[in-house]
Design a protein around this motif. Structure first.
Motif, PDB file in Angstrom:
ATOM      1  N   LEU A  81       0.776  -1.259   0.197  1.00  0.00           N
ATOM      2  CA  LEU A  81      -0.114  -0.027   0.005  1.00  0.00           C
ATOM      3  C   LEU A  81       0.871   1.356  -0.058  1.00  0.00           C
ATOM      4  CD1 LEU A  81      -2.802  -0.840   2.518  1.00  0.00           C
ATOM      5  CD2 LEU A  81      -3.013  -1.135  -0.026  1.00  0.00           C
ATOM      6  N   TYR A  82       1.783   1.314   0.573  1.00  0.00           N
ATOM      7  CA  TYR A  82       3.008   2.160   0.804  1.00  0.00           C
ATOM      8  C   TYR A  82       3.524   2.637  -0.708  1.00  0.00           C
ATOM      9  CZ  TYR A  82       6.702   5.561   1.981  1.00  0.00           C
ATOM     10  OH  TYR A  82       7.397   6.530   2.208  1.00  0.00           O
ATOM     11  N   TYR A  83       4.077   1.619  -1.057  1.00  0.00           N
ATOM     12  CA  TYR A  83       4.830   1.731  -2.628  1.00  0.00           C
ATOM     13  C   TYR A  83       3.876   2.100  -3.603  1.00  0.00           C
ATOM     14  CZ  TYR A  83       8.860  -0.189  -0.057  1.00  0.00           C
ATOM     15  OH  TYR A  83       9.936  -0.258   0.998  1.00  0.00           O
ATOM     16  N   THR A  84       2.529   1.888  -3.394  1.00  0.00           N
ATOM     17  CA  THR A  84       1.882   2.264  -4.725  1.00  0.00           C
ATOM     18  C   THR A  84       1.110   3.500  -4.184  1.00  0.00           C
ATOM     19  OG1 THR A  84      -0.014   0.704  -3.419  1.00  0.00           O
ATOM     20  CG2 THR A  84       1.080  -0.289  -5.227  1.00  0.00           C
ATOM     21  N   GLY A  85       1.448   4.053  -3.256  1.00  0.00           N
ATOM     22  CA  GLY A  85       0.605   5.469  -2.938  1.00  0.00           C
ATOM     23  C   GLY A  85      -0.367   5.405  -2.116  1.00  0.00           C
TER      24      GLY A  85
END
Length: 747
Positions: free
Chosen positions: A67-71
């Motif tokens: 979720l973090y790396y995909t924004g």
């Protein structure tokens, strides 16, 4: 000027924000993603995946990184973290406190212009139904393996669930930074224990504290994850000390793919040069057919290997259009299998499956998977099971416990609706003429029962509301009143399962409860036939009472030892026929609670042979009391015994635990009647007294490292062992102050 342009303009003017550029970059990406979610992407740009594994393998941590790396989120939190926030997907307070996932949580995000719907599932065996219903509606899955623990008990269970629904999967070996990490051993277990045709797509650069990055075998390059949160991926040459190993593993990957992929096999046999594109395409074809499992490596906690995993999800797992889904149509008592069309248009009628229920802020929240057609807010749907129509008031997509309202939903989407009264596994259609139903979700039977009572009487209403909601949400939780034991029972998949719901009742409904061991439904029966002749006579002014009954009470054969039979064999008018029902009622009333140990009487036949009546003082009530008096005499003079329920127990365990499990069952007075071994697993059938089965699930799981499962069903009643019978009788006598009296009679 758009919101993003304004934000970018402000960033350039603010030097403080420039110092935190990586956070700004994430914020921009996060805002940009919402404009992307509004677009309905073509079918090939959608992935529906689940994250599944054994407990504590790092599923929720991995989802947090995705979720973090995909924004999707702008800050990462740890499971049971120091900041007391907890992971995004663990939205329930109990999940944050215990650091485990209890309920599966759905979210959606965007990676490289692909919409990815993700369901994070629990790892504990007690919450296996959450995994079951998630895999039922998903097109692919990521099987997370711990580099230290390898293939563990719940990994095997999850793998069997994937096979049941034919779900293609990627394997991700996590926790390479932990002491004792061994990715090669984990791959061997994946091949040996789970029988997967698997090979590495990546190799780790260093293990434990020396883990720095990974080597991509297909594209032959090293990847390093730099920046504060591993968001900067640096590509480099493969380290010199790993080139030989990388070459060997790449060749091994090509050979294993050649064995199952015809196209690559021909190229390999004809010695045609295999390039990167050929390998990637072969991996995708074989992964979708479930004949090859690509293995990726990394450590989610240290932010390494997550972005390449996202690339693999997009590259190798199928989109909804590449998965065949069927519905069953009922025509003149015949079921026809119909292939569903996943095209994202309104040309075909909507068909969706409700796979999970949850109590939301605005009523019941129902999770759906759309398999065909599309729906808009305001449309009407028909529940094919109940034939009831419902109107859609609100369409939402979920991000853990947060919701985003959307105007329409297309085939391949996972979404939720409010205010729909249905059950888990119901099929909904937009065309009222359709009589379709989709294959429902497999629900295992509960294995643990505990008695439940409310701590405070005033909380009964709250208890009823809470239990009604939880049993509707979770089909493996059962609640009923046992007439035999006179107790309310709560049944579930394990002690943790029931303990969690006990805590939820207290937290969410302010209703503390007490869980205890349930009573066993013992029975009392006669050992040998006894004759009776009882006169009931009472005169105390006015109309008296007079009734006499004679006959025989005899035991029934073992195959009928659960029955209670009354037989009227009187001849003549000594006992008028209008009084016979009174005799039967008196006999059956005593049978409801025997006088030997307080349990029900069974396996006896009351033969009424003769009697006497008085023309004035006799009545049905007098004969009712006479029958009760006769039964009480029989209890004091006759020879009685206690029967106990015997259960047929089927235990499924890996073959290496067969001896241990047989010893456990024997210790519990069980008799093994059959064994059946297949593919490394053995199923033992045994007959065990129910009274000796309490606590067995915990013992079985600890003995078999959590891999054992069992089911049980009632078979018959048989006499108790003498020590059990003596204990039950003594307990009854002490409870009813009968011990001194019994001792006097004995003396």
């Amino acid at each position: 000027m758009s919101m993003i342009t304004i934000l970018r303009h402000n960033v350039n003017l603010n030097p403080l924000l420039l110092q935190r550029s990586y956070i700004l970059k994430k914020n921009l990406q996060f805002l940009s993603s919402y404009t992307k979610y509004a677009e309905h992407k073509p079918l090939e740009k959608i992935r529906n995946i689940g994250i599944s594994a054994h407990i504590d393998s790092g599923k929720t941590t991995l989802t947090e990184r995705i979720l973090y790396y995909t924004g999707r989120i702008d800050k990462m939190h740890e499971v049971k973290g120091k900041d007391n926030v907890g992971a995004t997907m663990d939205s329930m307070e109990l999940e944050r406190q215990r650091g485990i996932t209890i309920q599966s949580a759905a979210t959606y995000t965007v990676w490289k212009d692909h919409n990815i719907n993700i369901i994070d599932t629990p790892g504990h065996v007690d919450f296996t139904v959450e995994v079951e219903r998630a895999l039922r509606v998903l097109d692919g899955a990521v099987l997370v393996l711990c580099a230290v623990g390898g293939v563990q008990s719940q990994t095997i269970t999850v793998d069997r669930q994937m096979k049941r629904y034919n779900v293609p999967c990627l394997a991700f070996i996590n926790k390479l930074d932990r002491l004792g990490a061994n990715h090669k051993r984990t791959l061997d277990q994946l091949k040996g224990k789970l029988r997967h045709n698997a090979a590495f797509l990546q190799l780790p650069i260093g293990l434990e504290g020396n883990n720095k990055g990974l080597v991509d075998l297909i594209y032959q390059k090293a990847l390093y994850f730099e920046g504060d949160y591993g968001e900067v991926i640096k590509e480099d040459e493969i380290p010199s000390d790993m080139r030989a190993e990388a070459k060997d593993k790449r060749q091994e990957l090509i050979e294993q793919l050649s064995n199952v992929d015809e196209k690559l096999g021909e190229m390999y046999l004809n010695e045609i040069q295999v390039v990167e594109k050929d390998i990637a395409e072969a991996v995708r074809r074989c992964c979708m057919k479930r004949i090859f499992t690509p293995v990726l490596v990394g450590t989610a906690l240290k932010n390494r290997g997550v972005q390449p995993l996202l690339d693999a999800i997009v590259d190798y797992l199928p989109n909804p259009g590449e998965v065949t889904n069927y519905a069953f149509e009922e025509n003149k008592e015949k079921m026809t299998k119909i292939l569903l069309n996943p095209e994202r248009s309104s040309k075909y009628p909507f068909i969706g499956l409700a796979f999970k229920l949850e109590a939301g802020r605005f009523g019941q929240l129902t999770y759906f998977r759309c398999y065909q057609g599309m729906i808009r807010k305001g449309d009407s749907l028909l529940n094919t099971r109940t034939r009831k129509k419902v109107r859609i008031q609100k369409l939402v997509r979920l991000h853990a416990n947060q919701m985003e309202e959307v105007p329409e939903i297309y085939a391949g989407d996972i979404f939720a609706l409010f205010g729909i009264d249905c059950a888990s596994g119901d099929t909904f259609v937009s065309d009222t003429n359709l009589k379709l139903s989709m294959e429902s979700i497999y629900v295992p039977e509960p294995v643990v029962s505990m008695s439940v009572q409310v701590k405070h009487t005033k909380d009964r209403d709250n208890f009823s509301k809470g239990i009604a909601r939880f049993t509707k949400e979770d089909p493996t939780l059962k609640h009923y009143y046992d007439e035999d034991c006179k107790e309310t029972l709560l049944c579930g998949m394990g002690e943790l399962h029931l303990e969690i719901y006990s805590q939820r009742l207290e937290r969410e409904f302010n209703c503390p409860i007490i869980l205890g061991k349930p009573k066993v439904s013992f029975r009392e029966t006669l050992r040998e036939s006894m004759e009776f002749d009882y006169l009931h006579k009472k005169q105390s002014g006015g109309a008296g009472q007079y009734a006499r009954v004679t006959g025989v009470l005899e035991p029934l054969p073992p195959e009928k030892n659960t029955q209670v039979i009354f037989s009227d064999e009187t001849v003549g008018t000594n006992v008028p026929k209008q009084f016979v029902p009174g005799v039967e009622r008196g006999f059956r009333t005593i049978c409801e609670k025997g006088l030997y140990s307080g349990h029900k009487v069974a396996g006896v036949k009351f033969r009424l042979l003769d009697g006497m009546h008085h023309c004035v003082d006799s009545s049905e009530y007098a004969f009712f009391l006479a029958a009760q008096g006769a039964m009480k005499d029989l209890f004091s003079m006759g020879s009685w015994q206690i029967l106990q329920p015997i259960m047929l127990v089927e235990v499924t365990v890996p073959t290496e635990y067969q001896g241990l499990v047989m010893a456990q069952l024997t210790k519990r007075y069980g008799i093994v009647i059959d064994t059946d071994a297949t593919e490394g697993w053995v199923m033992l059938k045994a007959e065990v007294p129910l009274n000796d089965m309490f606590g067995y699930i915990g013992e079985l799981r600890s003995t078999t490292q959590g891999k054992g499962e069992f089911t049980m069903e009632y078979v018959r009643y048989t006499p108790c062992l003498p020590d059990v019978e003596e204990g039950l009788v003594r307990e009854y006598q002490v409870a009813h102050n009968l011990v001194p009296e019994a001792q006097k009679k004995k003396n």
